[in-house]
Design an enzyme around this catalytic site. Structure first.
Site, PDB file in Angstrom:
ATOM      1  N   HIS A 143       0.879  -1.178   0.000  1.00 24.25           N
ATOM      2  CA  HIS A 143       0.000   0.000   0.000  1.00 24.25           C
ATOM      3  C   HIS A 143       0.918   1.230   0.000  1.00 24.25           C
ATOM      4  CE1 HIS A 143      -2.745   2.959   1.880  1.00 24.25           C
ATOM      5  NE2 HIS A 143      -3.734   2.171   1.481  1.00 24.25           N
ATOM      6  N   ASP A 220       3.166  -4.470   7.987  1.00 22.87           N
ATOM      7  CA  ASP A 220       1.960  -3.669   7.841  1.00 22.87           C
ATOM      8  C   ASP A 220       0.777  -4.641   7.938  1.00 22.87           C
ATOM      9  OD1 ASP A 220      -0.273  -2.374   6.976  1.00 22.87           O
ATOM     10  OD2 ASP A 220       0.570  -1.675   5.072  1.00 22.87           O
ATOM     11  N   GLN A 223      -4.495  -5.105   6.928  1.00 28.62           N
ATOM     12  CA  GLN A 223      -5.527  -6.015   6.407  1.00 28.62           C
ATOM     13  C   GLN A 223      -5.523  -7.374   7.105  1.00 28.62           C
ATOM     14  OE1 GLN A 223      -7.873  -5.015   4.672  1.00 28.62           O
ATOM     15  NE2 GLN A 223      -7.055  -3.088   3.879  1.00 28.62           N
ATOM     16  N   LYS A 246     -10.250  -0.485  10.560  1.00 29.83           N
ATOM     17  CA  LYS A 246     -10.427  -1.667   9.686  1.00 29.83           C
ATOM     18  C   LYS A 246     -10.713  -2.906  10.534  1.00 29.83           C
ATOM     19  CE  LYS A 246      -7.165   0.166   6.325  1.00 29.83           C
ATOM     20  NZ  LYS A 246      -7.867   0.572   5.118  1.00 29.83           N
ATOM     21  N   CYS A 384      -4.775   2.553  -3.597  1.00 32.93           N
ATOM     22  CA  CYS A 384      -3.531   3.078  -3.001  1.00 32.93           C
ATOM     23  C   CYS A 384      -2.396   2.071  -3.170  1.00 32.93           C
ATOM     24  CB  CYS A 384      -3.715   3.423  -1.527  1.00 32.93           C
ATOM     25  SG  CYS A 384      -4.878   4.745  -1.264  1.00 32.93           S
TER      26      CYS A 384
HETATM   27  N1  PMP Z   1      -1.729  -0.725   4.694  1.00 32.33           N
HETATM   28  C1  PMP Z   1      -2.678  -1.419   4.076  1.00 32.33           C
HETATM   29  C2  PMP Z   1      -2.361  -2.791   3.555  1.00 32.33           C
HETATM   30  C3  PMP Z   1      -3.945  -0.874   3.915  1.00 32.33           C
HETATM   31  O1  PMP Z   1      -4.900  -1.564   3.297  1.00 32.33           O
HETATM   32  C4  PMP Z   1      -4.200   0.428   4.411  1.00 32.33           C
HETATM   33  C5  PMP Z   1      -5.552   1.087   4.259  1.00 32.33           C
HETATM   34  N2  PMP Z   1      -6.173   0.878   3.032  1.00 32.33           N
HETATM   35  C6  PMP Z   1      -3.171   1.094   5.073  1.00 32.33           C
HETATM   36  C7  PMP Z   1      -1.955   0.491   5.200  1.00 32.33           C
HETATM   37  C8  PMP Z   1      -3.370   2.454   5.650  1.00 32.33           C
HETATM   38  O2  PMP Z   1      -4.289   2.430   6.672  1.00 32.33           O
HETATM   39  P1  PMP Z   1      -4.824   3.792   7.324  1.00 32.33           P
HETATM   40  O3  PMP Z   1      -5.318   4.624   6.163  1.00 32.33           O
HETATM   41  O4  PMP Z   1      -5.922   3.336   8.211  1.00 32.33           O
HETATM   42  O5  PMP Z   1      -3.689   4.406   8.042  1.00 32.33           O
END
Ligand code: PMP
Length: 426
Positions: A143, A220, A223, A246, A384
Site C-alpha cells: 500500500h 503492515d 488487512q 479496519k 492506493c
Molecule cells: N496498509 C494497508 C495494507 C492498507 O490496506 C491500508 C488502508 N487501506 C493502510 C496500510 C493504511 O491504513 P490507514 O489509512 O488506516 O492508516
C-alpha cells in the site's frame, strides 16, 4: 447460514474471561446497526471492508459510555475522572497487547492508524539508523503507506529503496528477497495481507530470512489484524502496524507494536506533553515507553472503542472469523471467475478477504457505480497500490473485500449484479 463452533487456536490470547461464543453470521449481523440501512431501496451489501469496516454496537456503546461517564484528560489529573479515563485508556492497551500476543503493554503505542505507525518507525528508527548508501527493502505488494514513508526517508538520507518482486499470481518471489538483503539493508517493511490482491505473505519465513542477516522487520498488518489471528511473538517481527477502523473499531486510532528493546533505543517521534519526564529550557528528559511516542492528548475515546471492538472479535474467535471469510472468499472466487470476460487479479497460493477483478470492456468505476444502484458497496480504483496495478497492466480493479458479517446470499447478489452488468455492456 454458516455456523461454526470452534475455539480459538490460542485460547491464552483471548481476553481474560471472554469465552469464544462460536460464530453464527445472522446473530453477528444483528450486532451491526448499519447493516439494516437501505441503499437506493435495496438491502445494503457492504463489501468494502478493506477500506473500512462497520462497527458493532458494543464499540459504539463503549464510546458513548466513555463520554457520558468517564471523560477527562489522562495521565495528568489526580481527580477521579482523570484516573478513570486513564484506567480505560491503559485497559485498551492491555487488550491490544493480548490481541497481538505482545510480551508487554509497553510494546503497544497508540497512533492514528497504520499509516502513522509506519511513518513513526521511518521517522525515528529509520532516521536514526539509515545513512547515505544504505538500503530499505519493501515489496511490490505494498500500500502507498508502506512505500512513501520509506521513499521520503531514502530521499532525505541518500539511501536506496529495494523492491521484492511478485510473480503473476501476486506471490512474493522470496528468492529475490534473499538476493536483496545485504550488509547495507537497514529494515524490511512488508504487508501481512495485500489490500489490492489479498495475498497472505509468508511472514515467519520473511522474518527468519531477514533476522538471519540481523535485519529488523516491520509488518503492515492493516488487512491482517481484522481477519487473521496475529501473534507477534510467533511471527517474530520487530514492528507490527494496524488501524482500528479496519478492525471494527473507530477511526482515528491505530497501533504500533514494537519490541521493547527497539522502542527503548529509538528517538521520540513528536515532541509535546505526556512524552516527557521533565522539561527545562536546557534539557528535556523523555518519558519511558510507550509514552515517549505518544505526545499530546491521545484519542481516548478511540482507544475505548477499539478495546470494545477487539473484545468483540475475541468473543467471536479470530479463527472462526478467518474460517468464515475463507469460505466466502472461495465461494465468491468460484462464482465470479465463471462469469465470461472476468479476469481475477491476484491468484496467490494463500489469500484472505480480498477479491480484485477486471471485466473486459467495462471500466471498474462503471462496475462500482452500477452495483451501488443495487445497494452493493465495492471499491474501484488503484486501492492506493499503484505499483501493483502497474505490475498487472491495469489502471484500476473492482475490489470485493469481505467482513465477518458478510453472507453467501450477499455474494449471490453481487454475482447477479455483475451478470447484469455484463448483459448491459455485451
Ligand atoms: N496498509 C494497508 C495494507 C492498507 O490496506 C491500508 C488502508 N487501506 C493502510 C496500510 C493504511 O491504513 P490507514 O489509512 O488506516 O492508516
Amino acid at each position: 447460514m454458516t455456523k461454526l463452533l470452534r475455539m480459538p487456536s490460542n485460547p491464552g490470547q483471548a481476553v481474560a474471561h471472554e469465552i469464544a461464543l462460536g460464530f453464527d453470521v445472522e446473530r453477528v449481523r444483528a450486532d451491526f446497526p448499519i447493516l439494516q440501512t437501505k441503499i437506493h431501496g435495496h438491502n445494503l451489501v457492504y463489501l468494502d471492508n478493506a477500506a473500512t469496516s462497520q462497527k458493532p454496537k458494543a464499540a459504539i456503546a463503549a464510546i458513548t459510555r466513555y463520554y457520558e461517564r468517564d471523560n477527562a484528560n489522562i495521565h495528568r489529573g489526580v481527580h477521579y475522572l482523570s484516573e478513570r479515563a486513564t484506567a480505560e485508556f491503559e485497559a485498551a492497551r492491555k487488550t491490544v497487547q493480548m490481541f497481538l500476543n505482545a510480551l508487554h503493554p509497553a510494546e503497544i503505542v497508540f497512533v492514528r492508524g497504520a499509516t502513522e505507525a509506519i511513518n513513526l518507525v521511518a521517522q525515528t528508527y529509520g532516521r536514526a539508523t539509515v545513512s547515505a548508501g544504505d538500503e530499505v527493502v519493501i515489496t511490490a505488494l505494498e500500500h502507498h503507506s508502506n512505500i512513501v514513508p520509506w521513499q521520503m526517508l531514502c530521499e532525505e538520507k541518500g539511501a536506496m529503496l529495494r523492491i521484492v518482486p511478485i510473480n503473476d499470481d501476486g506471490d512474493l518471489i522470496l528468492e529475490e528477497l534473499d538476493r536483496l538483503l545485504g550488509p547495507r539493508t537497514k529494515i524490511v517493511a512488508v504487508s501481512h495481507v495485500s489490500n489490492a490482491l489479498g495475498t497472505v505473505n509468508a511472514i515467519t519465513d520473511i522474518v527468519q530470512r531477514s533476522h538471519a542477516k540481523n535485519i529488523p522487520v516491520l509488518i503492515d498488518g492493516a488487512q491482517a489484524a481484522p481477519r487473521l489471528t496475529v501473534d507477534v511473538q510467533k511471527l517474530g517481527c520487530d514492528f507490527y502496524a494496524f488501524s482500528g477502523h479496519k478492525a471494527y473499531g473507530p477511526t482515528g486510532i491505530g497501533i504500533l507494536y514494537g519490541k521493547s528493546d527497539l522502542l527503548e533505543d529509538m528517538p521520540p517521534y513528536q515532541g509535546g506533553g505526556d512524552m516527557i519526564r521533565s522539561v527545562t529550557f536546557e534539557k528535556t528528559i523523555y518519558n519511558k515507553i510507550p509514552h515517549k511516542f505518544e505526545a499530546g492528548t491521545p484519542d481516548m475515546s478511540g482507544a475505548v472503542g477499539l478495546n470494545a471492538a477487539l473484545k468483540y472479535l475475541n468473543r467471536l474467535g479470530m479463527d472462526n472469523i478467518a474460517a468464515h471469510e475463507a469460505e466466502l472468499l472461495a465461494y465468491a472466487t468460484d462464482a465470479i471467475s465463471r462469469i465470461p470476460g472476468i479476469r481475477v487479479i491476484g491468484t496467490a497460493k494463500e489469500k484472505a478477504g480480498v477479491l480484485s477483478f477486471v471485466m473486459e470492456g467495462v471500466h471498474p468505476h462503471d462496475i462500482g457505480t452500477i452495483l451501488d444502484q443495487e445497494g452493493i458497496a465495492i471499491r474501484t480504483g488503484h486501492h492506493c497500490a499503484q505499483p501493483v496495478m502497474e505490475r498487472f497492466g491495469v489502471d484500476a480493479t473492482a475490489r470485493v473485500s469481505l467482513g465477518l458479517y458478510n453472507t453467501k446470499q450477499e455474494i449471490d447478489a453481487l454475482v447477479r449484479g455483475i451478470h447484469n452488468i455484463r448483459k448491459v455492456f455485451a
